[in-house]
Scaffold this active site. Structure first.
Site, mmCIF file in Angstrom:
data_model
loop_
_atom_site.group_PDB
_atom_site.id
_atom_site.type_symbol
_atom_site.label_atom_id
_atom_site.label_comp_id
_atom_site.label_asym_id
_atom_site.label_seq_id
_atom_site.Cartn_x
_atom_site.Cartn_y
_atom_site.Cartn_z
ATOM 1 N N ASP A 15 0.877 -1.174 0.000
ATOM 2 C CA ASP A 15 0.000 0.000 0.000
ATOM 3 C C ASP A 15 0.913 1.222 0.000
ATOM 4 O OD1 ASP A 15 -1.559 2.185 0.692
ATOM 5 O OD2 ASP A 15 -2.807 1.039 2.089
ATOM 6 N N ILE A 16 0.826 2.011 -1.046
ATOM 7 C CA ILE A 16 1.763 3.124 -1.221
ATOM 8 C C ILE A 16 1.645 4.153 -0.085
ATOM 9 C CG2 ILE A 16 0.296 4.632 -2.666
ATOM 10 C CD1 ILE A 16 3.528 4.165 -4.130
ATOM 11 N N ASN A 29 -5.175 13.357 -10.759
ATOM 12 C CA ASN A 29 -5.803 13.864 -11.979
ATOM 13 C C ASN A 29 -5.414 15.330 -12.103
ATOM 14 O OD1 ASN A 29 -7.826 15.519 -10.571
ATOM 15 N ND2 ASN A 29 -8.655 13.548 -9.970
ATOM 16 N N VAL A 38 -5.943 5.418 -5.871
ATOM 17 C CA VAL A 38 -4.746 5.688 -5.075
ATOM 18 C C VAL A 38 -4.694 7.170 -4.661
ATOM 19 C CG1 VAL A 38 -3.109 6.115 -6.973
ATOM 20 C CG2 VAL A 38 -2.331 5.012 -4.900
ATOM 21 N N ASP A 39 -5.197 8.030 -5.506
ATOM 22 C CA ASP A 39 -5.247 9.478 -5.231
ATOM 23 C C ASP A 39 -6.061 9.726 -3.951
ATOM 24 O OD1 ASP A 39 -5.047 12.199 -5.588
ATOM 25 O OD2 ASP A 39 -6.367 12.305 -7.332
ATOM 26 N N THR A 129 -3.267 2.536 -14.615
ATOM 27 C CA THR A 129 -3.783 1.174 -14.853
ATOM 28 C C THR A 129 -5.064 0.876 -14.075
ATOM 29 O OG1 THR A 129 -2.479 0.156 -13.090
ATOM 30 C CG2 THR A 129 -1.453 0.290 -15.265
ATOM 31 N N VAL A 131 -8.617 3.329 -12.945
ATOM 32 C CA VAL A 131 -9.755 3.982 -13.614
ATOM 33 C C VAL A 131 -9.373 4.478 -15.026
ATOM 34 C CG1 VAL A 131 -11.299 5.987 -13.474
ATOM 35 C CG2 VAL A 131 -10.813 4.648 -11.442
ATOM 36 N N TYR A 132 -8.125 4.879 -15.227
ATOM 37 C CA TYR A 132 -7.716 5.399 -16.537
ATOM 38 C C TYR A 132 -7.583 4.309 -17.601
ATOM 39 C CZ TYR A 132 -6.885 10.188 -14.829
ATOM 40 O OH TYR A 132 -7.027 11.468 -14.330
HETATM 41 P P1 ADP Z 1 -5.441 5.934 -12.527
HETATM 42 O O1 ADP Z 1 -6.598 6.898 -12.475
HETATM 43 O O2 ADP Z 1 -4.111 6.601 -12.835
HETATM 44 O O3 ADP Z 1 -5.722 4.742 -13.371
HETATM 45 P P2 ADP Z 1 -6.057 4.510 -10.024
HETATM 46 O O4 ADP Z 1 -5.904 5.057 -8.658
HETATM 47 O O5 ADP Z 1 -7.447 4.245 -10.509
HETATM 48 O O6 ADP Z 1 -5.249 5.496 -10.993
HETATM 49 O O7 ADP Z 1 -5.243 3.155 -10.140
HETATM 50 C C1 ADP Z 1 -3.857 3.068 -10.324
HETATM 51 C C2 ADP Z 1 -3.340 1.807 -9.672
HETATM 52 O O8 ADP Z 1 -3.173 2.028 -8.280
HETATM 53 C C3 ADP Z 1 -4.261 0.597 -9.807
HETATM 54 O O9 ADP Z 1 -3.484 -0.474 -10.330
HETATM 55 C C4 ADP Z 1 -4.707 0.323 -8.387
HETATM 56 O O10 ADP Z 1 -4.839 -1.074 -8.140
HETATM 57 C C5 ADP Z 1 -3.568 0.890 -7.579
HETATM 58 N N1 ADP Z 1 -3.855 1.298 -6.182
HETATM 59 C C6 ADP Z 1 -5.026 1.714 -5.643
HETATM 60 N N2 ADP Z 1 -4.868 2.028 -4.337
HETATM 61 C C7 ADP Z 1 -3.543 1.801 -4.054
HETATM 62 C C8 ADP Z 1 -2.737 1.919 -2.878
HETATM 63 N N3 ADP Z 1 -3.239 2.341 -1.708
HETATM 64 N N4 ADP Z 1 -1.411 1.586 -2.968
HETATM 65 C C9 ADP Z 1 -0.870 1.174 -4.136
HETATM 66 N N5 ADP Z 1 -1.576 1.050 -5.271
HETATM 67 C C10 ADP Z 1 -2.902 1.355 -5.232
#
Ligand code: ADP
Length: 180
Positions: A15-16, A29, A38-39, A129, A131-132
């Site tokens: 988890d980042i 975004n 993740v945002d 990878t 929502v985008y």
């Molecule tokens: P984008 O809009 O750039 O596609 P997302 O947040 O929808 O960004 O997803 C990008 C990646 O981050 C996905 O592969 C998702 O599984 C991953 N992700 C979501 N939450 C976390 C987290 N807490 N830590 C690491 N990776 C995450």
């Protein structure tokens, strides 16, 4: 955890928001004001200070938002990381709208900020990878190439971490990297 590129590239599930790197990357975004995935997780964990700093950036440097493929540095609020580098990846439209180059540019822009601030460690989520909708295998090949090229040309950052949200995504990256 797997180590590649003479130990300078680490790949694992995590988890980042829990990373203690000098910088974590936010797949933001262009509004810079938070969102889902993740945002949202980063802003929730960082608290209001991060959002306030992003609002300030909108008022000053980026009134029209952060362009895709670019990156900007902020503090990290309550996160354990030292700072946050926000970047905006491409939305996948089928591959005909420069998505590959924009994704590479997003990673490179973050690495340049890390190098210019002499950060030792930077941790990335899998930009675009979620929502985008960028295809994961294709993204993995681009990420591997971009990071290897950058690390062979630059001494900093010392270590790049690719933090995948699932074991399957981490394994997919390692398989694709092995084929490059
Ligand atoms: P984008 O809009 O750039 O596609 P997302 O947040 O929808 O960004 O997803 C990008 C990646 O981050 C996905 O592969 C998702 O599984 C991953 N992700 C979501 N939450 C976390 C987290 N807490 N830590 C690491 N990776 C995450």
């Amino acid at each position: 955890m797997k180590s590649l590129l003479d130990g300078r590239l680490k790949v694992y599930k995590g988890d980042i928001t829990e990373e203690t790197a000098d910088a974590i990357v936010n797949a933001a975004n262009s509004t810079l004001l938070g969102g889902g995935g993740v945002d949202g997780a980063i802003h929730r964990a960082a608290g209001p200070e991060l959002l306030e700093e992003c609002r300030r950036l909108r008022r000053t440097d980026y009134p029209d938002g952060l362009p895709r493929g670019r990156a900007v540095l902020t503090g990290a609020g309550r996160l354990p990381a030292g700072s946050v580098i926000h970047t905006v990846g491409p939305v996948w439209h089928g591959g005909e709208r420069d998505e590959d180059r924009t994704l590479a540019s997003a990673y490179r822009s973050c690495l340049e900020i890390a190098r210019d601030h002499r950060f030792e460690t930077i941790a990335f989520p899998a930009i675009s990878t979620g929502v985008y909708g960028f295809p994961k295998e294709r993204a993995a090949a681009i990420v591997y190439r971009t990071v290897s090229e950058f690390l062979s040309a630059n001494a900093a950052p010392k270590e790049v971490r690719l933090v995948y949200f699932s074991e399957a995504d981490a394994e997919l990256f390692l398989r694709v990297a092995g084929e490059q």
